[in-house]
Design a protein around this motif. Structure first.
Motif, PDB file in Angstrom:
ATOM      1  N   CYS A  57      -7.548  -1.608  18.428  1.00 26.79           N
ATOM      2  CA  CYS A  57      -6.754  -2.445  17.507  1.00 26.79           C
ATOM      3  C   CYS A  57      -5.838  -1.625  16.617  1.00 26.79           C
ATOM      4  O   CYS A  57      -5.147  -2.184  15.761  1.00 26.79           O
ATOM      5  CB  CYS A  57      -7.689  -3.286  16.641  1.00 26.79           C
ATOM      6  SG  CYS A  57      -8.625  -4.507  17.559  1.00 26.79           S
ATOM      7  N   ARG A  58      -5.830  -0.317  16.785  1.00 30.76           N
ATOM      8  CA  ARG A  58      -4.994   0.523  15.926  1.00 30.76           C
ATOM      9  C   ARG A  58      -3.518   0.269  16.224  1.00 30.76           C
ATOM     10  O   ARG A  58      -3.138  -0.061  17.337  1.00 30.76           O
ATOM     11  CB  ARG A  58      -5.351   1.993  16.129  1.00 30.76           C
ATOM     12  CG  ARG A  58      -6.729   2.279  15.576  1.00 30.76           C
ATOM     13  CD  ARG A  58      -7.169   3.696  15.755  1.00 30.76           C
ATOM     14  NE  ARG A  58      -8.529   3.810  15.235  1.00 30.76           N
ATOM     15  CZ  ARG A  58      -9.362   4.783  15.565  1.00 30.76           C
ATOM     16  NH1 ARG A  58      -8.976   5.737  16.395  1.00 30.76           N
ATOM     17  NH2 ARG A  58     -10.576   4.810  15.056  1.00 30.76           N
ATOM     18  N   GLY A  59      -2.709   0.414  15.194  1.00 29.02           N
ATOM     19  CA  GLY A  59      -1.277   0.209  15.341  1.00 29.02           C
ATOM     20  C   GLY A  59      -0.862  -1.253  15.280  1.00 29.02           C
ATOM     21  O   GLY A  59       0.296  -1.574  15.523  1.00 29.02           O
TER      22      GLY A  59
ATOM     23  N   VAL B 160      -6.287  -2.446   3.546  1.00 30.00           N
ATOM     24  CA  VAL B 160      -5.953  -1.675   2.346  1.00 30.00           C
ATOM     25  C   VAL B 160      -5.244  -2.562   1.326  1.00 30.00           C
ATOM     26  O   VAL B 160      -5.545  -2.493   0.123  1.00 30.00           O
ATOM     27  CB  VAL B 160      -5.124  -0.420   2.707  1.00 30.00           C
ATOM     28  CG1 VAL B 160      -4.555   0.248   1.458  1.00 30.00           C
ATOM     29  CG2 VAL B 160      -5.988   0.567   3.492  1.00 30.00           C
ATOM     30  N   GLU B 161      -4.328  -3.396   1.767  1.00 29.54           N
ATOM     31  CA  GLU B 161      -3.647  -4.289   0.828  1.00 29.54           C
ATOM     32  C   GLU B 161      -4.640  -5.231   0.147  1.00 29.54           C
ATOM     33  O   GLU B 161      -4.553  -5.461  -1.066  1.00 29.54           O
ATOM     34  CB  GLU B 161      -2.552  -5.079   1.545  1.00 29.54           C
ATOM     35  CG  GLU B 161      -1.354  -4.224   1.901  1.00 29.54           C
ATOM     36  CD  GLU B 161      -0.340  -4.926   2.787  1.00 29.54           C
ATOM     37  OE1 GLU B 161      -0.609  -6.064   3.259  1.00 29.54           O
ATOM     38  OE2 GLU B 161       0.728  -4.324   3.029  1.00 29.54           O
TER      39      GLU B 161
ATOM     40  N   HIS C 238      -2.247  10.293   8.629  1.00 31.47           N
ATOM     41  CA  HIS C 238      -1.016   9.608   9.039  1.00 31.47           C
ATOM     42  C   HIS C 238      -1.024   8.152   8.564  1.00 31.47           C
ATOM     43  O   HIS C 238      -0.023   7.649   8.041  1.00 31.47           O
ATOM     44  CB  HIS C 238      -0.848   9.691  10.553  1.00 31.47           C
ATOM     45  CG  HIS C 238       0.341   8.945  11.060  1.00 31.47           C
ATOM     46  ND1 HIS C 238       1.624   9.418  10.938  1.00 31.47           N
ATOM     47  CD2 HIS C 238       0.436   7.740  11.657  1.00 31.47           C
ATOM     48  CE1 HIS C 238       2.465   8.539  11.444  1.00 31.47           C
ATOM     49  NE2 HIS C 238       1.764   7.504  11.891  1.00 31.47           N
ATOM     50  N   ALA C 239      -2.155   7.475   8.738  1.00 35.27           N
ATOM     51  CA  ALA C 239      -2.257   6.070   8.334  1.00 35.27           C
ATOM     52  C   ALA C 239      -2.077   5.930   6.825  1.00 35.27           C
ATOM     53  O   ALA C 239      -1.324   5.064   6.362  1.00 35.27           O
ATOM     54  CB  ALA C 239      -3.601   5.491   8.775  1.00 35.27           C
ATOM     55  N   TRP C 240      -2.761   6.757   6.052  1.00 36.74           N
ATOM     56  CA  TRP C 240      -2.644   6.671   4.589  1.00 36.74           C
ATOM     57  C   TRP C 240      -1.229   6.997   4.143  1.00 36.74           C
ATOM     58  O   TRP C 240      -0.686   6.340   3.249  1.00 36.74           O
ATOM     59  CB  TRP C 240      -3.674   7.563   3.907  1.00 36.74           C
ATOM     60  CG  TRP C 240      -5.059   6.998   3.985  1.00 36.74           C
ATOM     61  CD1 TRP C 240      -6.076   7.435   4.790  1.00 36.74           C
ATOM     62  CD2 TRP C 240      -5.577   5.883   3.264  1.00 36.74           C
ATOM     63  NE1 TRP C 240      -7.188   6.654   4.604  1.00 36.74           N
ATOM     64  CE2 TRP C 240      -6.915   5.695   3.673  1.00 36.74           C
ATOM     65  CE3 TRP C 240      -5.048   5.026   2.305  1.00 36.74           C
ATOM     66  CZ2 TRP C 240      -7.719   4.689   3.154  1.00 36.74           C
ATOM     67  CZ3 TRP C 240      -5.854   4.010   1.782  1.00 36.74           C
ATOM     68  CH2 TRP C 240      -7.171   3.861   2.210  1.00 36.74           C
ATOM     69  N   ALA C 241      -0.610   8.010   4.739  1.00 34.67           N
ATOM     70  CA  ALA C 241       0.764   8.361   4.383  1.00 34.67           C
ATOM     71  C   ALA C 241       1.719   7.204   4.681  1.00 34.67           C
ATOM     72  O   ALA C 241       2.628   6.925   3.895  1.00 34.67           O
ATOM     73  CB  ALA C 241       1.200   9.620   5.128  1.00 34.67           C
ATOM     74  N   ALA C 242       1.492   6.515   5.792  1.00 36.46           N
ATOM     75  CA  ALA C 242       2.343   5.377   6.153  1.00 36.46           C
ATOM     76  C   ALA C 242       2.229   4.241   5.136  1.00 36.46           C
ATOM     77  O   ALA C 242       3.139   3.420   5.029  1.00 36.46           O
ATOM     78  CB  ALA C 242       1.973   4.874   7.551  1.00 36.46           C
ATOM     79  N   MET C 243       1.129   4.225   4.378  1.00 34.10           N
ATOM     80  CA  MET C 243       0.935   3.188   3.359  1.00 34.10           C
ATOM     81  C   MET C 243       1.313   3.678   1.963  1.00 34.10           C
ATOM     82  O   MET C 243       1.010   3.035   0.962  1.00 34.10           O
ATOM     83  CB  MET C 243      -0.516   2.697   3.388  1.00 34.10           C
ATOM     84  CG  MET C 243      -0.826   1.917   4.664  1.00 34.10           C
ATOM     85  SD  MET C 243      -2.504   1.265   4.722  1.00 34.10           S
ATOM     86  CE  MET C 243      -3.438   2.704   5.243  1.00 34.10           C
ATOM     87  N   GLY C 244       1.965   4.846   1.881  1.00 37.35           N
ATOM     88  CA  GLY C 244       2.475   5.336   0.607  1.00 37.35           C
ATOM     89  C   GLY C 244       1.562   6.286  -0.144  1.00 37.35           C
ATOM     90  O   GLY C 244       1.883   6.691  -1.259  1.00 37.35           O
ATOM     91  N   TYR C 245       0.446   6.660   0.437  1.00 31.25           N
ATOM     92  CA  TYR C 245      -0.481   7.595  -0.214  1.00 31.25           C
ATOM     93  C   TYR C 245      -0.061   9.024   0.090  1.00 31.25           C
ATOM     94  O   TYR C 245       0.491   9.307   1.157  1.00 31.25           O
ATOM     95  CB  TYR C 245      -1.910   7.357   0.269  1.00 31.25           C
ATOM     96  CG  TYR C 245      -2.535   6.107  -0.301  1.00 31.25           C
ATOM     97  CD1 TYR C 245      -3.491   6.184  -1.306  1.00 31.25           C
ATOM     98  CD2 TYR C 245      -2.165   4.842   0.147  1.00 31.25           C
ATOM     99  CE1 TYR C 245      -4.059   5.037  -1.839  1.00 31.25           C
ATOM    100  CE2 TYR C 245      -2.724   3.690  -0.381  1.00 31.25           C
ATOM    101  CZ  TYR C 245      -3.670   3.798  -1.369  1.00 31.25           C
ATOM    102  OH  TYR C 245      -4.225   2.663  -1.894  1.00 31.25           O
ATOM    103  N   ARG C 246      -0.335   9.928  -0.843  1.00 30.95           N
ATOM    104  CA  ARG C 246      -0.023  11.347  -0.677  1.00 30.95           C
ATOM    105  C   ARG C 246      -1.210  12.166  -1.147  1.00 30.95           C
ATOM    106  O   ARG C 246      -1.895  11.783  -2.100  1.00 30.95           O
ATOM    107  CB  ARG C 246       1.202  11.741  -1.511  1.00 30.95           C
ATOM    108  CG  ARG C 246       2.465  10.983  -1.160  1.00 30.95           C
ATOM    109  CD  ARG C 246       2.990  11.405   0.216  1.00 30.95           C
ATOM    110  NE  ARG C 246       4.138  10.614   0.611  1.00 30.95           N
ATOM    111  CZ  ARG C 246       4.104   9.612   1.486  1.00 30.95           C
ATOM    112  NH1 ARG C 246       2.980   9.240   2.036  1.00 30.95           N
ATOM    113  NH2 ARG C 246       5.203   8.968   1.810  1.00 30.95           N
ATOM    114  N   PRO C 247      -1.418  13.346  -0.542  1.00 33.66           N
ATOM    115  CA  PRO C 247      -2.486  14.225  -1.047  1.00 33.66           C
ATOM    116  C   PRO C 247      -2.146  14.681  -2.463  1.00 33.66           C
ATOM    117  O   PRO C 247      -0.974  14.858  -2.795  1.00 33.66           O
ATOM    118  CB  PRO C 247      -2.468  15.426  -0.094  1.00 33.66           C
ATOM    119  CG  PRO C 247      -1.625  15.039   1.060  1.00 33.66           C
ATOM    120  CD  PRO C 247      -0.737  13.905   0.612  1.00 33.66           C
TER     121      PRO C 247
END
Length: 167
Positions: free
Chosen positions: A109-111, A119-120, A147-156
């Motif tokens: 189900c990914r992608g 997350v929302e 990659h998934a977290w970055a795509a949702m606007g998160y950064r380390p």
């Protein structure tokens, strides 16, 4: 309804699982988000064994999940498709900080936006509780998760390192 035809109502509540956008999509039942329940624990443990980040952390345990749900019955969000768990996230709130962890999506189900929807929903829950910032726990070597977290606007956050010690 004859054969495999879908009504317009079916299309609105279903999710395309593949296709080129030109009518060749294979339709699947809609993904529904709900809170996790104690009755889900065996299925959750089996799901996390397949879809979760399983390196560098203690083994999953039914008692620990039951304790989590006993402390905060709304913290565990589950994505379900046709009665099967296809995604999870834990939205932890300690009254000060908002933590997101255990984001896991079924490999098949990914992608498809399942992780983003989870997350929302988790962010909405935490924002309602008073959160002003979210953090996501992601294993350093989990490139797919990063990659998934970055795509949702998160950064380390480069100026922090998580320190742990067994209890």
């Amino acid at each position: 309804m004859a054969g495999d035809e879908m009504t317009e109502a079916d299309r609105r509540t279903s999710t395309p699982t593949s296709g080129d956008g030109h009518g060749s999509e294979a339709w699947a039942p809609a993904v529904v988000l709900r809170r996790g329940e104690v009755a889900d624990i065996p299925a959750l443990l089996a799901f996390w064994a397949v879809a979760g980040e399983n390196a560098s952390r203690p083994a999953d345990d039914a008692t620990m999940v039951e304790n989590l749900l006993g402390r905060d019955p709304d913290c565990l969000l589950v994505a379900e498709q046709a009665g099967v768990i296809v995604g999870t996230v834990i939205a932890g709130w300690d009254g000060w900080r908002a933590h997101l962890y255990r984001l896991a999506v079924d490999p098949g189900c990914r992608g498809q936006g399942v992780g983003r929807r989870l997350v929302e929903a988790a962010e909405d829950r935490l924002r309602t509780l008073g959160a002003i910032r979210f953090d996501a726990m992601v294993l350093s070597e989990n490139a797919l998760g990063a990659h998934a977290w970055a795509a949702m606007g998160y950064r380390p956050q480069d100026d922090w390192t998580r320190w742990v010690r067994p209890a």
